[in-house]
Design a protein around this motif. Structure first.
Motif, PDB file in Angstrom:
ATOM      1  N   GLN A  55     -74.811  -2.688  20.670  1.00 35.88           N
ATOM      2  CA  GLN A  55     -76.051  -3.461  20.616  1.00 35.88           C
ATOM      3  C   GLN A  55     -77.140  -2.725  19.842  1.00 35.88           C
ATOM      4  O   GLN A  55     -77.959  -3.346  19.157  1.00 35.88           O
ATOM      5  CB  GLN A  55     -76.526  -3.805  22.041  1.00 35.88           C
ATOM      6  CG  GLN A  55     -77.061  -2.656  22.871  1.00 35.88           C
ATOM      7  CD  GLN A  55     -75.964  -1.807  23.477  1.00 35.88           C
ATOM      8  OE1 GLN A  55     -74.780  -2.107  23.323  1.00 35.88           O
ATOM      9  NE2 GLN A  55     -76.355  -0.751  24.189  1.00 35.88           N
ATOM     10  N   HIS A  87     -76.364  -3.141  16.039  1.00 29.31           N
ATOM     11  CA  HIS A  87     -76.737  -4.477  15.571  1.00 29.31           C
ATOM     12  C   HIS A  87     -78.254  -4.579  15.373  1.00 29.31           C
ATOM     13  O   HIS A  87     -78.723  -5.174  14.389  1.00 29.31           O
ATOM     14  CB  HIS A  87     -76.279  -5.534  16.570  1.00 29.31           C
ATOM     15  CG  HIS A  87     -74.799  -5.786  16.549  1.00 29.31           C
ATOM     16  ND1 HIS A  87     -74.126  -6.171  15.411  1.00 29.31           N
ATOM     17  CD2 HIS A  87     -73.870  -5.715  17.537  1.00 29.31           C
ATOM     18  CE1 HIS A  87     -72.838  -6.322  15.692  1.00 29.31           C
ATOM     19  NE2 HIS A  87     -72.657  -6.046  16.973  1.00 29.31           N
ATOM     20  N   ARG A 120     -77.614 -15.568  12.718  1.00 28.90           N
ATOM     21  CA  ARG A 120     -76.269 -15.208  13.193  1.00 28.90           C
ATOM     22  C   ARG A 120     -76.265 -13.805  13.792  1.00 28.90           C
ATOM     23  O   ARG A 120     -75.620 -13.566  14.814  1.00 28.90           O
ATOM     24  CB  ARG A 120     -75.280 -15.314  12.035  1.00 28.90           C
ATOM     25  CG  ARG A 120     -74.941 -16.742  11.625  1.00 28.90           C
ATOM     26  CD  ARG A 120     -73.787 -16.782  10.634  1.00 28.90           C
ATOM     27  NE  ARG A 120     -74.169 -16.186   9.341  1.00 28.90           N
ATOM     28  CZ  ARG A 120     -74.745 -16.859   8.366  1.00 28.90           C
ATOM     29  NH1 ARG A 120     -75.029 -18.151   8.517  1.00 28.90           N
ATOM     30  NH2 ARG A 120     -75.057 -16.258   7.218  1.00 28.90           N
ATOM     31  N   ARG A 121     -76.980 -12.898  13.157  1.00 30.16           N
ATOM     32  CA  ARG A 121     -77.027 -11.537  13.682  1.00 30.16           C
ATOM     33  C   ARG A 121     -77.732 -11.490  15.045  1.00 30.16           C
ATOM     34  O   ARG A 121     -77.355 -10.707  15.926  1.00 30.16           O
ATOM     35  CB  ARG A 121     -77.735 -10.619  12.684  1.00 30.16           C
ATOM     36  CG  ARG A 121     -76.890 -10.282  11.464  1.00 30.16           C
ATOM     37  CD  ARG A 121     -77.660  -9.410  10.479  1.00 30.16           C
ATOM     38  NE  ARG A 121     -76.840  -9.061   9.322  1.00 30.16           N
ATOM     39  CZ  ARG A 121     -76.024  -8.005   9.277  1.00 30.16           C
ATOM     40  NH1 ARG A 121     -75.922  -7.190  10.334  1.00 30.16           N
ATOM     41  NH2 ARG A 121     -75.312  -7.752   8.192  1.00 30.16           N
ATOM     42  N   THR A 167     -80.426 -15.666   3.677  1.00 32.41           N
ATOM     43  CA  THR A 167     -80.829 -14.468   4.415  1.00 32.41           C
ATOM     44  C   THR A 167     -81.281 -14.829   5.827  1.00 32.41           C
ATOM     45  O   THR A 167     -80.930 -14.158   6.808  1.00 32.41           O
ATOM     46  CB  THR A 167     -81.958 -13.730   3.674  1.00 32.41           C
ATOM     47  OG1 THR A 167     -81.511 -13.375   2.378  1.00 32.41           O
ATOM     48  CG2 THR A 167     -82.377 -12.475   4.433  1.00 32.41           C
ATOM     49  N   THR A 191     -75.174 -12.580  17.535  1.00 32.05           N
ATOM     50  CA  THR A 191     -74.214 -11.503  17.772  1.00 32.05           C
ATOM     51  C   THR A 191     -74.833 -10.397  18.613  1.00 32.05           C
ATOM     52  O   THR A 191     -74.190  -9.836  19.517  1.00 32.05           O
ATOM     53  CB  THR A 191     -73.732 -10.929  16.430  1.00 32.05           C
ATOM     54  OG1 THR A 191     -73.144 -11.969  15.656  1.00 32.05           O
ATOM     55  CG2 THR A 191     -72.720  -9.820  16.646  1.00 32.05           C
ATOM     56  N   LEU A 192     -76.083 -10.087  18.342  1.00 37.36           N
ATOM     57  CA  LEU A 192     -76.791  -9.069  19.107  1.00 37.36           C
ATOM     58  C   LEU A 192     -76.912  -9.487  20.576  1.00 37.36           C
ATOM     59  O   LEU A 192     -76.698  -8.674  21.487  1.00 37.36           O
ATOM     60  CB  LEU A 192     -78.177  -8.847  18.508  1.00 37.36           C
ATOM     61  CG  LEU A 192     -79.142  -7.949  19.296  1.00 37.36           C
ATOM     62  CD1 LEU A 192     -78.580  -6.549  19.443  1.00 37.36           C
ATOM     63  CD2 LEU A 192     -80.504  -7.911  18.607  1.00 37.36           C
ATOM     64  N   ASP A 228     -78.391 -15.652   7.942  1.00 41.57           N
ATOM     65  CA  ASP A 228     -77.728 -14.418   8.357  1.00 41.57           C
ATOM     66  C   ASP A 228     -78.493 -13.753   9.496  1.00 41.57           C
ATOM     67  O   ASP A 228     -77.884 -13.210  10.431  1.00 41.57           O
ATOM     68  CB  ASP A 228     -77.623 -13.479   7.160  1.00 41.57           C
ATOM     69  CG  ASP A 228     -76.891 -12.191   7.502  1.00 41.57           C
ATOM     70  OD1 ASP A 228     -75.782 -12.274   8.082  1.00 41.57           O
ATOM     71  OD2 ASP A 228     -77.421 -11.103   7.198  1.00 41.57           O
ATOM     72  N   VAL A 229     -79.812 -13.786   9.448  1.00 39.47           N
ATOM     73  CA  VAL A 229     -80.622 -13.223  10.529  1.00 39.47           C
ATOM     74  C   VAL A 229     -80.334 -13.950  11.845  1.00 39.47           C
ATOM     75  O   VAL A 229     -80.167 -13.318  12.901  1.00 39.47           O
ATOM     76  CB  VAL A 229     -82.116 -13.299  10.170  1.00 39.47           C
ATOM     77  CG1 VAL A 229     -82.988 -13.048  11.401  1.00 39.47           C
ATOM     78  CG2 VAL A 229     -82.455 -12.300   9.075  1.00 39.47           C
ATOM     79  N   ALA A 231     -79.357  -2.671  12.199  1.00 43.50           N
ATOM     80  CA  ALA A 231     -79.012  -3.403  10.974  1.00 43.50           C
ATOM     81  C   ALA A 231     -79.936  -4.592  10.774  1.00 43.50           C
ATOM     82  O   ALA A 231     -80.390  -4.868   9.642  1.00 43.50           O
ATOM     83  CB  ALA A 231     -77.556  -3.858  11.042  1.00 43.50           C
ATOM     84  N   LEU A 232     -80.267  -5.304  11.836  1.00 45.68           N
ATOM     85  CA  LEU A 232     -81.164  -6.448  11.747  1.00 45.68           C
ATOM     86  C   LEU A 232     -82.549  -6.009  11.275  1.00 45.68           C
ATOM     87  O   LEU A 232     -83.138  -6.627  10.373  1.00 45.68           O
ATOM     88  CB  LEU A 232     -81.267  -7.135  13.103  1.00 45.68           C
ATOM     89  CG  LEU A 232     -82.258  -8.299  13.206  1.00 45.68           C
ATOM     90  CD1 LEU A 232     -81.779  -9.476  12.372  1.00 45.68           C
ATOM     91  CD2 LEU A 232     -82.432  -8.725  14.663  1.00 45.68           C
TER      92      LEU A 232
END
Length: 825
Positions: free
Chosen positions: A767, A770, A796-797, A790, A800-801, A793-794, A773-774
């Motif tokens: 966690q 992630h 989705r991240r 972009t 995932t986080l 993608d944010v 990277a975010l």
């Protein structure tokens, strides 16, 4: 004690308000109407005079105001209960008039309760141990083995510390002659001690001078002795003790949460616990932590699916094995409830003589178990004057079906062991505020006894009274239209100001808030997400209402921008897509997105947050709980309702920002807010802030600023007009804007850096990686180049986080107990 007021001096008039005069008038009026066996009428009036003077000082001549005031204090404390089948909690009904008992009379009551507690302990130990009482004929074998409350798997097990009982409740009735008798014993999971405590708090806040006037005995020493008694039975010198609750749908869950907070116990559910290698652990955000004792409020048959009910979803597999090995204390021990059966009441006098060699100091109401021929004949002959009750707590067929007299007699003949006959008890009365006057009402008293550190029984000085609704009632149960009363034991000797608060210099200072169960962290995280989700959806609805539907309130947005707002709300699950963009269609759409529980509307999201708040009330302030539980606004106009909701969201956010200690629970709450806000901001940026053929109109950009609550900040920086790049920079990338995407990413990374990790290799966990990277993606972006890909993608991240946070911290259900690096402490 109270004295009669002095008459006015010659030439002087009586004062306009005199508490003594009001109290005396209330008493005289009451005694003229009360029955002879009433508690006030049949005893000294001086204590009642002193108490009513305090009441008059608060409410003047308005007793109804006194009732409202004490009820308001009970609500502020957070007292509530739920009737089985109710969806919502009810406020706990407290009478402003406490039940007063003299200390000399109470000494006899307490001695009788302590004697009964010791008798119940010894009989329980014999039933699950040597079995001599059945072997020598003192108890019929069918009374024990035929009871559904007798748990055979417990036979032959010695409980940790050597005691089956640590805490009991006893219901008492006062007869017309002033004698006290036992109505029922409560051994499985006695409820009500928390209500007694809350009643005392509510009445003390209303009648502040009563303690000093009457030397009222305090509850704190009793609770301190109980806590010390459980600790003394544990093997570790500094044990971790929990209160095991069935959860927020239990009728007395608010009481359990209050007790856990007051006693400093960890409020846990079955899903919070895990049995591993003969010991019991609580699942926390820092791994598994040893728990040494559980004050259980869970039905014993649901405790362990491996030992009892295999269908139990709220128990702890392996708990009973750990208890049998002495590794965890259960208060009370499973199986002790066998003595709760009404049929046992018929044998209590005999058991007292056989086991203690004494007669009962508090006699039990006369009871006949119909399994014996003579007893059944007596019940049948006196059917009109006895109360027919289930022998083992569950309703037999004849009672359950409300059968006729003939059907009941037939069922008695067919299954006599299912029934008892009990005498109908005439109850004494006490004063209760009804309307604007005192009225006599019958009452019963629930008293509690706990085992102290020395193994001896300690009796709570008081308990709580349960007051009947009708003057002639012979049975009392809390429910709609009834009251409860504080019970004040008063005397001539001053009472020491004892508190559960430890002496100022006796504790080592620490800033570690203690154990945070994974379930609690999960709740706080989703409480933050739901509150933020509701606020974001409400913001979109308010923009739609204020700029598209209410044409008199401002400029109308373009159809393209309105369509995107509709798409934003539909995408969030708030409501179904409207058939068009007419004013009527949009009005109906906005109303559904606010109130339609069939969708993820604001009302539905608020309900989710309220349910989490109910389950976390031991860790939330009363103000926070009250805001979460506030009913949905009912103003006529939708904009007015939306404004009320927005102010409520702001108040909750203010409480969490300024009143919650920055501990791990707060971090999870704020983490949930930041993740949800970041998702909503990224979604709004994609719809209203990107550069392509259909967006970047002034309406789009103004809407984006409204959704990001950044209109004022933008106007202060750029007074000349609205432009896409500055708007996007402010809403997406400005780390100083608390509503921006960049701000959320930084806070997310900070929270995860400060939350506990399992490994000791100083490597980032999933966690944390992630989040880093975010934050890097957002920190290196520019407003001019930010694009839908972009932002997608944010989003989705962020999803995932969120999943990584859940996997790491919210350990429940089938989560492996031996995850890599799992801490056992």
């Amino acid at each position: 004690m109270a004295t009669q007021p002095a008459p006015p001096a010659p030439g002087q008039s009586a004062p306009l308000f005199d508490a003594q005069v009001h109290a005396r008038r209330w008493i005289d009026d009451y005694i003229a109407r009360a029955p002879l066996h009433d508690l006030l009428r049949s005893g000294p009036t001086a204590p009642w005079q002193a108490m009513l003077e305090e009441l008059a000082a608060v409410a003047s001549d308005d007793l109804g105001h006194a009732r409202e005031r004490v009820q308001r204090h009970a609500t502020d404390i957070g007292t509530g209960f739920r009737i089985i089948g109710d969806g919502e909690e009810r406020p706990w009904p407290v009478s402003p008039v406490p039940l007063l008992i003299d200390a000399a009379e109470w000494t006899g009551i307490a001695a009788g309760v302590a004697q009964r507690a010791e008798l119940l302990e010894r009989v329980t130990a014999d039933l699950y141990g040597a079995g001599t009482l059945v072997a020598n004929g003192t108890l019929p074998a069918a009374l024990v083995t035929g009871s559904p409350l007798f748990l055979r798997p417990m036979v032959g097990i010695d409980p940790p510390g050597g005691h089956h009982l640590h805490f009991i409740g006893v219901d008492l009735a006062r007869g017309p002659g002033g004698e006290w008798r036992v109505l029922a014993d409560h051994l499985r999971a006695p409820a009500g001690a928390g209500y007694a405590l809350e009643n005392r708090l509510a009445v003390a806040r209303t009648l502040g001078g009563l303690q000093a006037k009457l030397n009222v005995q305090r509850h704190a020493p009793f609770f301190a002795a109980f806590r010390a008694g459980i600790a003394a039975a544990c093997r570790r010198t500094d044990p971790r003790i929990g209160l095991l609750t069935p959860g927020r749908y239990n009728p007395s869950y608010p009481e359990q949460a209050h007790l856990a907070r007051y006693l400093g116990l960890l409020l846990v559910e079955g899903a919070d616990l895990a049995a591993l290698e003969g010991k019991v652990y609580v699942r926390t955000i820092a791994g598994l932590k040893r728990i040494d004792a559980l004050w259980r409020r869970l039905d014993p048959r649901l405790l362990d699916p491996l030992a009892f009910d295999t269908h139990s979803q709220i128990g702890v597999p392996g708990l009973i094995d750990a208890w049998a090995d002495g590794e965890v204390v259960l208060a009370n021990a499973p199986g002790a409830g066998a003595l709760e059966a009404p049929a046992f009441a018929a044998f209590m006098p005999t058991l007292s003589r056989a086991v203690l060699g004494e007669t009962l100091k508090l006699p039990t109401i006369a009871t006949w178990w119909c399994a014996g021929d003579a007893q059944r004949a007596h019940v049948e002959a006196n059917l009109d004057t006895l109360t027919i009750a289930p022998a083992f707590g569950h309703l037999p067929l004849g009672l359950a079906d409300h059968a006729s007299r003939a059907d009941l007699l037939a069922d008695l003949a067919r299954r006599p062991q299912d029934y008892v006959g009990q005498e109908e008890v005439a109850l004494s009365t006490m004063p209760v505020v009804v309307g604007d006057r005192l009225e006599p009402r019958p009452f019963t008293l629930r008293v509690f006894a706990a085992r102290g550190a020395d193994g001896e029984w300690v009796v709570m000085p008081g308990g709580f009274g349960r007051i009947g609704e009708h003057p002639q009632a012979t049975a009392v149960a809390i429910g709609e239209g009834l009251w409860s009363a504080d019970v004040c034991i008063h005397g001539s000797e001053p009472v020491a100001a004892i508190s559960l608060l430890t002496a100022p210099d006796s504790l080592h200072v620490r800033r570690n808030p203690g154990t945070l169960p994974s379930r609690v962290a999960d709740n706080f995280y989703w409480l933050g997400r739901y509150l933020e989700r509701g606020e974001a959806l409400l913001a979109a609805i308010r923009v739609l209402l204020g700029n598209s539907i209410d044409v008199d309130g401002g400029a109308v947005l373009s159809p393209a921008t309105v369509g995107k707002l509709v798409g934003l709300i539909v995408g969030a699950g708030g409501a179904a897509h409207p058939p068009g963009l007419s004013r009527a269609a949009l009005t109906a759409f906005a109303r559904a997105a606010m109130e339609d529980e069939g969708w993820q509307s604001v009302a539905a999201v608020n309900r989710y947050a309220r349910e989490i708040g109910e389950a976390s009330r031991d860790r939330l302030s009363a103000d926070m709980v009250r805001l979460l539980e506030a009913p949905f606004p009912t103003q006529r106009g939708m904009l007015e309702r939306a404004g009320t909701l927005q102010r409520r969201y702001a108040a909750i956010a203010g409480l969490s920002a300024e009143h919650m200690v920055r501990n791990d629970a707060w971090r999870f709450h704020d983490l949930g807010r930041r993740i949800e806000r970041a998702m909503a901001t990224a979604r709004a940026l994609r719809l209203f802030g990107m550069k392509d053929d259909t967006v970047s109109t002034p309406d789009d950009l103004s809407t984006l600023l409204d959704l990001g609550d950044s209109q004022i900040s933008y106007r202060q920086r750029y007074p000349t007009g609205v432009a896409r790049v500055p708007v996007v920079d402010l809403v997406a990338l400005d780390p100083g804007n608390p509503r921006s995407l960049a701000f959320q990413a930084e806070r997310i990374a900070e929270h995860l850096a400060k939350l506990p990790v399992l490994g000791d290799d100083d490597m980032a966990e999933s966690q944390q990686s992630h989040a880093t990277a975010l934050a890097a993606i957002i920190a290196t972006a520019t407003a001019a180049d930010l694009n839908p890909d972009t932002l997608g993608d944010v989003e989705r991240r962020l999803g995932t986080l969120s999943e990584a946070v859940a996997r790491r911290y919210f350990l429940q259900g089938a989560e492996p107990l031996r995850a890599v690096g799992l801490t056992l402490a």
